[in-house]
Scaffold this motif. Structure first.
Motif, PDB file in Angstrom:
ATOM      1  N   ALA A 425       0.824  -1.206   0.000  1.00 28.40           N
ATOM      2  CA  ALA A 425       0.000   0.000   0.000  1.00 28.40           C
ATOM      3  C   ALA A 425       0.860   1.259   0.000  1.00 28.40           C
ATOM      4  O   ALA A 425       0.553   2.242  -0.708  1.00 28.40           O
ATOM      5  CB  ALA A 425      -0.932  -0.006   1.209  1.00 28.40           C
ATOM      6  N   VAL A 426       1.943   1.257   0.776  1.00 25.37           N
ATOM      7  CA  VAL A 426       2.845   2.412   0.798  1.00 25.37           C
ATOM      8  C   VAL A 426       3.498   2.607  -0.569  1.00 25.37           C
ATOM      9  O   VAL A 426       3.603   3.733  -1.075  1.00 25.37           O
ATOM     10  CB  VAL A 426       3.909   2.246   1.901  1.00 25.37           C
ATOM     11  N   ALA A 427       3.939   1.514  -1.195  1.00 23.79           N
ATOM     12  CA  ALA A 427       4.546   1.616  -2.528  1.00 23.79           C
ATOM     13  C   ALA A 427       3.558   2.162  -3.553  1.00 23.79           C
ATOM     14  O   ALA A 427       3.911   2.997  -4.398  1.00 23.79           O
ATOM     15  CB  ALA A 427       5.057   0.245  -2.968  1.00 23.79           C
ATOM     16  N   ALA A 428       2.304   1.710  -3.491  1.00 22.54           N
ATOM     17  CA  ALA A 428       1.294   2.175  -4.441  1.00 22.54           C
ATOM     18  C   ALA A 428       0.844   3.594  -4.157  1.00 22.54           C
ATOM     19  O   ALA A 428       0.317   4.267  -5.051  1.00 22.54           O
ATOM     20  CB  ALA A 428       0.083   1.244  -4.407  1.00 22.54           C
ATOM     21  N   SER A 429       1.046   4.080  -2.932  1.00 19.88           N
ATOM     22  CA  SER A 429       0.625   5.436  -2.558  1.00 19.88           C
ATOM     23  C   SER A 429       1.722   6.466  -2.738  1.00 19.88           C
ATOM     24  O   SER A 429       1.435   7.677  -2.707  1.00 19.88           O
ATOM     25  CB  SER A 429       0.161   5.445  -1.091  1.00 19.88           C
ATOM     26  N   THR A 430       2.967   6.020  -2.914  1.00 16.25           N
ATOM     27  CA  THR A 430       4.087   6.954  -2.994  1.00 16.25           C
ATOM     28  C   THR A 430       4.847   6.827  -4.312  1.00 16.25           C
ATOM     29  O   THR A 430       4.811   7.728  -5.155  1.00 16.25           O
ATOM     30  CB  THR A 430       5.058   6.711  -1.822  1.00 16.25           C
ATOM     31  N   VAL A 431       5.516   5.714  -4.499  1.00 17.96           N
ATOM     32  CA  VAL A 431       6.383   5.541  -5.662  1.00 17.96           C
ATOM     33  C   VAL A 431       5.590   5.489  -6.961  1.00 17.96           C
ATOM     34  O   VAL A 431       5.952   6.132  -7.953  1.00 17.96           O
ATOM     35  CB  VAL A 431       7.247   4.274  -5.499  1.00 17.96           C
ATOM     36  N   LEU A 432       4.499   4.723  -6.977  1.00 13.61           N
ATOM     37  CA  LEU A 432       3.741   4.574  -8.221  1.00 13.61           C
ATOM     38  C   LEU A 432       3.165   5.888  -8.731  1.00 13.61           C
ATOM     39  O   LEU A 432       3.335   6.207  -9.920  1.00 13.61           O
ATOM     40  CB  LEU A 432       2.627   3.537  -8.027  1.00 13.61           C
ATOM     41  N   PRO A 433       2.477   6.715  -7.908  1.00 14.56           N
ATOM     42  CA  PRO A 433       1.994   7.993  -8.435  1.00 14.56           C
ATOM     43  C   PRO A 433       3.114   8.896  -8.933  1.00 14.56           C
ATOM     44  O   PRO A 433       2.982   9.542  -9.977  1.00 14.56           O
ATOM     45  CB  PRO A 433       1.272   8.619  -7.239  1.00 14.56           C
ATOM     46  N   ALA A 434       4.233   8.934  -8.189  1.00 15.12           N
ATOM     47  CA  ALA A 434       5.349   9.788  -8.607  1.00 15.12           C
ATOM     48  C   ALA A 434       5.902   9.348  -9.954  1.00 15.12           C
ATOM     49  O   ALA A 434       6.208  10.182 -10.819  1.00 15.12           O
ATOM     50  CB  ALA A 434       6.446   9.769  -7.543  1.00 15.12           C
ATOM     51  N   LEU A 435       6.034   8.035 -10.163  1.00 16.88           N
ATOM     52  CA  LEU A 435       6.551   7.535 -11.433  1.00 16.88           C
ATOM     53  C   LEU A 435       5.598   7.808 -12.588  1.00 16.88           C
ATOM     54  O   LEU A 435       6.011   8.277 -13.657  1.00 16.88           O
ATOM     55  CB  LEU A 435       6.823   6.036 -11.333  1.00 16.88           C
ATOM     56  N   LEU A 436       4.320   7.511 -12.390  1.00 20.91           N
ATOM     57  CA  LEU A 436       3.359   7.701 -13.474  1.00 20.91           C
ATOM     58  C   LEU A 436       3.236   9.179 -13.853  1.00 20.91           C
ATOM     59  O   LEU A 436       3.172   9.512 -15.044  1.00 20.91           O
ATOM     60  CB  LEU A 436       1.995   7.141 -13.075  1.00 20.91           C
ATOM     61  N   TYR A 437       3.202  10.054 -12.880  1.00 22.85           N
ATOM     62  CA  TYR A 437       3.140  11.489 -13.179  1.00 22.85           C
ATOM     63  C   TYR A 437       4.406  11.946 -13.900  1.00 22.85           C
ATOM     64  O   TYR A 437       4.349  12.730 -14.854  1.00 22.85           O
ATOM     65  CB  TYR A 437       2.962  12.291 -11.891  1.00 22.85           C
ATOM     66  N   THR A 438       5.563  11.461 -13.441  1.00 23.52           N
ATOM     67  CA  THR A 438       6.824  11.858 -14.075  1.00 23.52           C
ATOM     68  C   THR A 438       6.887  11.403 -15.525  1.00 23.52           C
ATOM     69  O   THR A 438       7.325  12.153 -16.407  1.00 23.52           O
ATOM     70  CB  THR A 438       8.011  11.261 -13.293  1.00 23.52           C
ATOM     71  N   LEU A 439       6.442  10.201 -15.787  1.00 25.53           N
ATOM     72  CA  LEU A 439       6.577   9.613 -17.118  1.00 25.53           C
ATOM     73  C   LEU A 439       5.498  10.072 -18.090  1.00 25.53           C
ATOM     74  O   LEU A 439       5.727  10.069 -19.307  1.00 25.53           O
ATOM     75  CB  LEU A 439       6.556   8.088 -17.011  1.00 25.53           C
ATOM     76  N   TYR A 440       4.317  10.470 -17.568  1.00 18.45           N
ATOM     77  CA  TYR A 440       3.191  10.681 -18.480  1.00 18.45           C
ATOM     78  C   TYR A 440       2.492  12.040 -18.356  1.00 18.45           C
ATOM     79  O   TYR A 440       1.613  12.331 -19.177  1.00 18.45           O
ATOM     80  CB  TYR A 440       2.142   9.576 -18.269  1.00 18.45           C
ATOM     81  N   TRP A 441       2.848  12.866 -17.385  1.00 18.70           N
ATOM     82  CA  TRP A 441       2.149  14.153 -17.220  1.00 18.70           C
ATOM     83  C   TRP A 441       3.140  15.304 -17.318  1.00 18.70           C
ATOM     84  O   TRP A 441       4.062  15.406 -16.522  1.00 18.70           O
ATOM     85  CB  TRP A 441       1.423  14.190 -15.871  1.00 18.70           C
ATOM     86  N   SER A 442       2.935  16.171 -18.290  1.00 22.04           N
ATOM     87  CA  SER A 442       3.854  17.289 -18.507  1.00 22.04           C
ATOM     88  C   SER A 442       3.751  18.342 -17.415  1.00 22.04           C
ATOM     89  O   SER A 442       4.682  19.124 -17.214  1.00 22.04           O
ATOM     90  CB  SER A 442       3.580  17.940 -19.870  1.00 22.04           C
ATOM     91  N   GLY A 443       2.634  18.386 -16.683  1.00 26.21           N
ATOM     92  CA  GLY A 443       2.449  19.413 -15.661  1.00 26.21           C
ATOM     93  C   GLY A 443       2.983  19.034 -14.290  1.00 26.21           C
ATOM     94  O   GLY A 443       2.820  19.800 -13.335  1.00 26.21           O
ATOM     95  N   PHE A 444       3.631  17.903 -14.169  1.00 31.57           N
ATOM     96  CA  PHE A 444       4.144  17.455 -12.883  1.00 31.57           C
ATOM     97  C   PHE A 444       5.368  18.259 -12.492  1.00 31.57           C
ATOM     98  O   PHE A 444       6.248  18.525 -13.316  1.00 31.57           O
ATOM     99  CB  PHE A 444       4.488  15.977 -12.958  1.00 31.57           C
ATOM    100  N   THR A 445       5.442  18.668 -11.207  1.00 28.89           N
ATOM    101  CA  THR A 445       6.545  19.493 -10.726  1.00 28.89           C
ATOM    102  C   THR A 445       7.237  18.832  -9.540  1.00 28.89           C
ATOM    103  O   THR A 445       6.778  17.821  -9.002  1.00 28.89           O
ATOM    104  CB  THR A 445       6.043  20.885 -10.291  1.00 28.89           C
ATOM    105  N   SER A 446       8.333  19.459  -9.115  1.00 32.15           N
ATOM    106  CA  SER A 446       9.081  18.927  -7.968  1.00 32.15           C
ATOM    107  C   SER A 446       8.249  18.979  -6.693  1.00 32.15           C
ATOM    108  O   SER A 446       8.315  18.059  -5.859  1.00 32.15           O
ATOM    109  CB  SER A 446      10.375  19.724  -7.773  1.00 32.15           C
ATOM    110  N   ARG A 447       7.450  20.037  -6.537  1.00 29.48           N
ATOM    111  CA  ARG A 447       6.587  20.102  -5.358  1.00 29.48           C
ATOM    112  C   ARG A 447       5.558  18.980  -5.382  1.00 29.48           C
ATOM    113  O   ARG A 447       5.288  18.356  -4.352  1.00 29.48           O
ATOM    114  CB  ARG A 447       5.881  21.453  -5.285  1.00 29.48           C
TER     115      ARG A 447
END
Length: 555
Positions: A425-447
């Motif tokens: 659950a921790v992996a799916a709540s932290t690492v997975l969203p960060a990776l998917l946003y980084t790889l597929y969303w142009s509006g993702f920022t460091s914050r």
């Protein structure tokens, strides 16, 4: 007669005489493969090995890194006791999880990462804060995953070796922790690969052997195995209906859905699996590696289902629950009944190697988080010499191993399933969203990355602390206390959407606009490497100040 008493007579000696030399030989091979040019460097071998494994062998190692002892021991017991729920939740979930990794993670992660999750995020974001956040999240996930593996090792190894009592279980945990530290500190990824390949071959072979014996006992009729398991369960047709494992009321159904969600999505965020995906030469090889691991997982889960039904049909739920209420000894009991001392010895050695392979891979990922993310990137900003970073990683292997072993020795009564589900659950709540946003969303920022990593970590741990998993019931970690205000035992159904929401909200409220050019460069890199399958040009982190072209330069 209990399993522990039965094993004291003869099998424990056979298990020890077979397994001890086997572990020594594996350790010798681990030392042997680490000798040579570049073995002490980060790029040369410690984090990712030599990156020369074929997709088939890399897939076998990835399968060995993923399949824990719970799949060999705990899941068949749950299938024997709960039927439908055991198969659908604990066997279907791991198979489906590879679909997420195959289609969304494998190729783009390999093309944009280097060693850790933080490296992938830093490709287009401010490296110092995202490395720190990713490193902390990785360390927490790895510890949450390590502790139940070691606890299970002590609980299972002691009776198999004919030992009883808390002191014996703690001794087994300490012994396994010591061997784990040796593998990781001496050989890094190369030694871990040796262990995972050996474990994967033994796991498939042991599963095939048990499945073969079950089918032969049932006249090669799988339907007969299913029928006899349902009859012996005492539940009749209800054995094949949902609700036996998680209950049939509304809260229990939501809890079961939360567990399934964590299993399916959490695997794509487990740091030790992502690290293994990076240890191949090309993005195409990464995709093929995941495909091999998925096929092997599917095959073994079918074997585990047959083993569990065979245990229910041939051993019976009454004897299984008498030995272990959770069903963890069902596989041992089935092996003892079908093949006596010989088969029991084989399955016991497979179980030990399974645990050793998983904990060594997880410890290596934790070491990389400490040395590369937290020290090299966040603290030294890429200025530390590579030899110092690798030396710190070896030291971290000892420290993390000692900490995990110590915590496991004093957590023998912990609910192992709950803690493993929490790690997912921790992996799916932290690492997975960060990776998917980084790889597929142009509006993702460091914050946004920091919000989803820290926010997902805090929310999942807080919800678990307020759940029946920690207090409020006889199966809780703290059964005498009761501060469970969150009704669900598994928090993924709340923490996973919250992790995604925090990533979006942090990016939306960030005053600094996202760097669209770097996102376009990342997409171009993924597309090119996925199309031509060429080895990526590795960014280099040396003992020079971070300049405009450095991998650790602020973005």
């Amino acid at each position: 007669m209990s399993l522990a008493l039965e094993l004291t007579a003869a099998p424990s000696f056979h298990v020890f005489t077979v397994f001890a030399p086997f572990v020594c030989c594996a350790l010798f091979l681990a030392v042997l493969v680490t000798t040579g040019d570049g073995a002490d460097g980060a790029d040369g071998g410690f984090y990712l090995g030599d990156r020369r494994l074929s997709p088939a062998r890399a897939g076998l190692a990835l399968f060995g890194s993923y399949m824990s002892a719970a799949t060999l021991l705990g899941t068949p017991g749950l299938v024997a006791l709960t039927g439908y729920d055991g198969m659908m939740i604990f066997l279907l979930g791991p198979v489906v999880s590879w679909i997420v990794i195959q289609f969304l993670i494998a190729e783009p992660y390999h093309s944009t990462g280097r060693f850790t999750v933080g490296d992938c995020l830093a490709r287009r974001l401010n490296p110092r804060p995202v490395h720190a956040a990713a490193g902390l999240a990785t360390l927490v996930i790895c510890l949450l995953y390590l502790i139940p593996q070691l606890v299970g090792a002590g609980a299972l190894a002691a009776p198999v070796l004919g030992l009883t009592g808390v002191a014996a279980e703690r001794s087994m945990v300490a012994a396994l922790g010591f061997v784990m530290i040796l593998y990781v500190a001496i050989g890094g990824m190369r030694a871990t690969t040796v262990v995972q390949l050996l474990k994967a071959g033994l796991l498939v072979g042991g599963g095939l052997l048990l499945a073969y014996r079950v089918l032969s006992e049932a006249g090669w009729n799988p339907g007969e195995v299913l029928h006899r398991a349902a009859v012996n369960s005492g539940a009749g047709d209800r054995f094949l209906n949902p609700g036996a494992a998680v209950g049939s009321d509304a809260v229990s159904r939501v809890d079961g859905l939360s567990l399934q969600l964590a299993i399916v999505l959490g695997a794509a965020g487990l740091p030790h699996l992502l690290m293994r995906i990076s240890a191949v030469p090309t993005a195409r090889a990464a995709r093929a590696t995941v495909r091999w691991a998925a096929l092997l997982t599917l095959a073994f889960c079918l074997m585990a289902a047959l083993i569990g039904l065979g245990a229910g049909a041939l051993v019976g739920p009454a004897r299984i629950t008498r030995e272990s209420p959770s069903g963890n000894t069902a596989t041992f009991l089935l092996a003892d009944q079908l093949g006596g001392t010989v088969l029991l010895t084989v399955i016991s050695c497979v179980a030990f190697m399974t645990i050793l392979a998983v904990v060594s891979g997880t410890t290596l990922a934790a070491c990389a988080a400490v040395a590369h993310d937290l020290y090299q990137a966040a603290f030294r900003q890429g200025r530390a010499p590579e030899t110092r970073e690798v030396g710190l990683a070896r030291t971290a292997a000892v420290l993390i191993g000692v900490i995990a072993t110590a915590l496991s020795m004093y957590a023998q009564d912990i609910n192992v399933t709950t803690l493993v589900a929490l790690a997912f659950a921790v992996a799916a709540s932290t690492v997975l969203p960060a990776l998917l946003y980084t790889l597929y969303w142009s509006g993702f920022t460091s914050r946004g990355a920091c919000w989803t990593l820290y926010g997902g970590l805090v929310s999942s741990l807080t919800l678990w602390a307020l759940s029946p998993g920690l207090s409020g019931s006889s199966t809780s970690l703290l059964p005498a206390a009761d501060f469970a205000v969150f009704p669900l035992r598994y928090c993924g159904i709340v923490s996973i959407p919250l992790g995604f929401l925090l990533g979006w909200l942090g990016s939306f409220l960030d005053r600094r606009p996202p760097d669209v050019r770097k996102f376009a460069d990342l997409q171009h890199r993924v597309a090119v490497e996925g199309a031509i399958g060429s080895p990526r040009a590795e960014p280099v982190a040396r003992a020079t100040p971070a300049g405009p072209g450095s991998f650790f330069t602020a973005r």
